[in-house]
Write an enzyme that holds these catalytic residues in place. Structure first.
Site, PDB file in Angstrom:
ATOM      1  N   ALA A 266     -51.579 -31.503  -7.679  1.00  0.00           N
ATOM      2  CA  ALA A 266     -52.557 -30.418  -7.705  1.00  0.00           C
ATOM      3  C   ALA A 266     -53.893 -30.921  -7.162  1.00  0.00           C
ATOM      4  O   ALA A 266     -54.216 -32.102  -7.254  1.00  0.00           O
ATOM      5  CB  ALA A 266     -52.725 -29.893  -9.127  1.00  0.00           C
TER       6      ALA A 266
ATOM      7  N   ASP B 104     -54.158 -28.221  -2.546  1.00  0.00           N
ATOM      8  CA  ASP B 104     -54.049 -26.816  -2.126  1.00  0.00           C
ATOM      9  C   ASP B 104     -54.381 -25.922  -3.319  1.00  0.00           C
ATOM     10  O   ASP B 104     -53.502 -25.338  -3.944  1.00  0.00           O
ATOM     11  CB  ASP B 104     -52.637 -26.549  -1.604  1.00  0.00           C
ATOM     12  CG  ASP B 104     -52.475 -25.149  -1.024  1.00  0.00           C
ATOM     13  OD1 ASP B 104     -53.490 -24.429  -0.890  1.00  0.00           O
ATOM     14  OD2 ASP B 104     -51.327 -24.774  -0.725  1.00  0.00           O
ATOM     15  N   LYS B 105     -55.648 -25.828  -3.635  1.00  0.00           N
ATOM     16  CA  LYS B 105     -56.068 -25.098  -4.832  1.00  0.00           C
ATOM     17  C   LYS B 105     -55.716 -23.614  -4.781  1.00  0.00           C
ATOM     18  O   LYS B 105     -55.406 -23.004  -5.798  1.00  0.00           O
ATOM     19  CB  LYS B 105     -57.580 -25.252  -5.022  1.00  0.00           C
ATOM     20  CG  LYS B 105     -58.018 -26.642  -5.455  1.00  0.00           C
ATOM     21  CD  LYS B 105     -59.532 -26.733  -5.507  1.00  0.00           C
ATOM     22  CE  LYS B 105     -59.984 -28.081  -6.052  1.00  0.00           C
ATOM     23  NZ  LYS B 105     -59.795 -28.186  -7.507  1.00  0.00           N
TER      24      LYS B 105
ATOM     25  N   SER C 237     -58.731 -32.188 -16.953  1.00  0.00           N
ATOM     26  CA  SER C 237     -59.742 -32.311 -15.907  1.00  0.00           C
ATOM     27  C   SER C 237     -61.046 -32.780 -16.539  1.00  0.00           C
ATOM     28  O   SER C 237     -61.503 -32.205 -17.521  1.00  0.00           O
ATOM     29  CB  SER C 237     -59.965 -30.972 -15.212  1.00  0.00           C
ATOM     30  OG  SER C 237     -61.105 -31.044 -14.370  1.00  0.00           O
TER      31      SER C 237
ATOM     32  N   GLY D 180     -52.721 -43.155  -7.832  1.00  0.00           N
ATOM     33  CA  GLY D 180     -52.770 -44.360  -7.020  1.00  0.00           C
ATOM     34  C   GLY D 180     -51.527 -44.673  -6.233  1.00  0.00           C
ATOM     35  O   GLY D 180     -51.363 -45.810  -5.776  1.00  0.00           O
TER      36      GLY D 180
END
Length: 361
Positions: A61, A64-65, A173, A292
């Protein structure tokens, strides 16, 4: 072909502001007809979440929001794509500049703040691709100014579950104030109960995933995994970006920017947390390893730590789309060398050691 061209266009893109370069990349992909990649080696196939993934390498995610180019990304060889994050009402996110390349470290710092065109726009785009092949999921969140964040997740689930293969509950987030508080046991229990109920009502074939932060304590991880299993979550995504700043960062000026750090500096802590998570859930709850992944070696390590599926994003910024094929080829080479016919035998086999180090190759 696109991968071969990347070394030529990378200097141009990296000469631009990072968000501007990303926007141009999305526009270019949206204008191109989707590619048709050849079939993947059968050793890469993964049966999970009631679906057959052609390969385990997924797009994380954040790329391409708005669900503008999921088919274009599938055409680049990804085994699945996760769009979003999506929130119910459109919101601009934080002021620009809000994304920074730490080129010397292979990292990225972003503080987008869940900028989103909103639920209606993304739902319409996903429904428009109904019937097309490819596994596509949606990362869902809550509006920054929402008075009822739990209801925001329910609204997203209700609208999007019939239009995608999985929804990922994002409570990790670092760029939406208070969002990570939803990882607390009481909040998370109610949140997952309501999301799963909404999914059951909207489309019970859609999987519910939970994405967690790398900056949690092991006690918090105990509570999160227990709650996820109890509430019927079908996979954990480990992990989101980190608010920590490793002492090893060489880009000292940019390292001070607020936001979530991703890319190579995230590999060690996210892999350690992935391994710790596997030690707690074993085969009861599949794991998706993120953070990563910029080589086949890094991908193989994530599998050894406990990942059945993988996701990447920041690695594309530095290596380009050819990274996807390179990882798949490298995984196949590893399996061939060990006489394996699939990744299942590798999943979690070195979790105990990686929980201690997080970096072993």
């Amino acid at each position: 072909m696109i991968g071969a061209l990347f070394p030529l266009v990378r200097p141009v893109l990296h000469g631009l502001d990072a968000e501007r370069a990303h926007d141009l990349t999305l526009r270019g992909l949206a204008l191109m007809p989707p590619l048709r990649p050849g079939p993947d080696d059968t050793r890469l196939h993964v049966e999970l979440l009631g679906r057959r993934f052609p390969n385990p390498v997924g797009l994380a995610a954040g790329f391409d929001k708005g669900a503008l180019v999921p088919d274009a990304m599938l055409g680049l060889g990804f085994g699945f794509v996760e769009v979003g994050g999506v929130v119910p009402k459109p919101q601009p996110g934080n002021p620009r500049p809000r994304v920074f390349r730490l080129a010397g470290d292979g990292g990225v710092i972003n503080r987008f703040g869940l900028n989103s065109e909103g639920l209606e726009v993304v739902e319409r785009r996903l429904r428009a691709r109904d019937g097309r092949p490819g596994i596509v999921g949606v990362n869902i969140g809550a509006n920054k100014d929402s008075a009822d964040r739990l209801s925001d997740y329910v609204a997203c689930t209700t609208a999007l579950a019939p239009a995608c293969d999985f929804v990922t509950v994002n409570v990790s987030s670092p760029n939406t104030p208070g969002l990570r508080d939803l990882q607390g046991e009481a909040f998370l229990d109610e949140l997952l109960a309501r999301v799963v109920a909404a999914r059951d009502a909207a489309d019970p074939t859609t999987a519910v995933l939970l994405k967690i932060a790398p900056d949690i304590t092991l006690d918090a991880l105990d509570a999160i995994t227990a709650t996820a299993i109890r509430r019927g979550v079908q996979a954990l995504v480990v992990s989101n970006t980190t608010i920590a700043r490793p002492a090893s960062l060489t880009e000292a000026r940019l390292a001070g920017e607020a936001g979530g750090l991703s890319g190579r500096p995230l590999f060690a802590p996210s892999t350690r947390l992935l391994a710790e998570t596997y030690l707690r859930v074993g085969t009861r709850l599949p794991l998706i390893g993120v953070g990563g992944i910029d080589s086949a070696e890094a991908a193989w390590t994530k599998v050894r730590a406990g990942a059945s599926l993988l996701q990447l994003y920041s690695g594309l910024i530095y290596a380009g789309p050819g990274l996807v094929g390179a990882i798949k080829s490298g995984l196949v080479a590893r399996m061939r060398a060990e006489g394996l016919d699939g990744l299942a035998a590798v999943v979690g086999r070195d979790a105990a050691a990686l929980a201690r180090s997080g970096t072993a190759a």
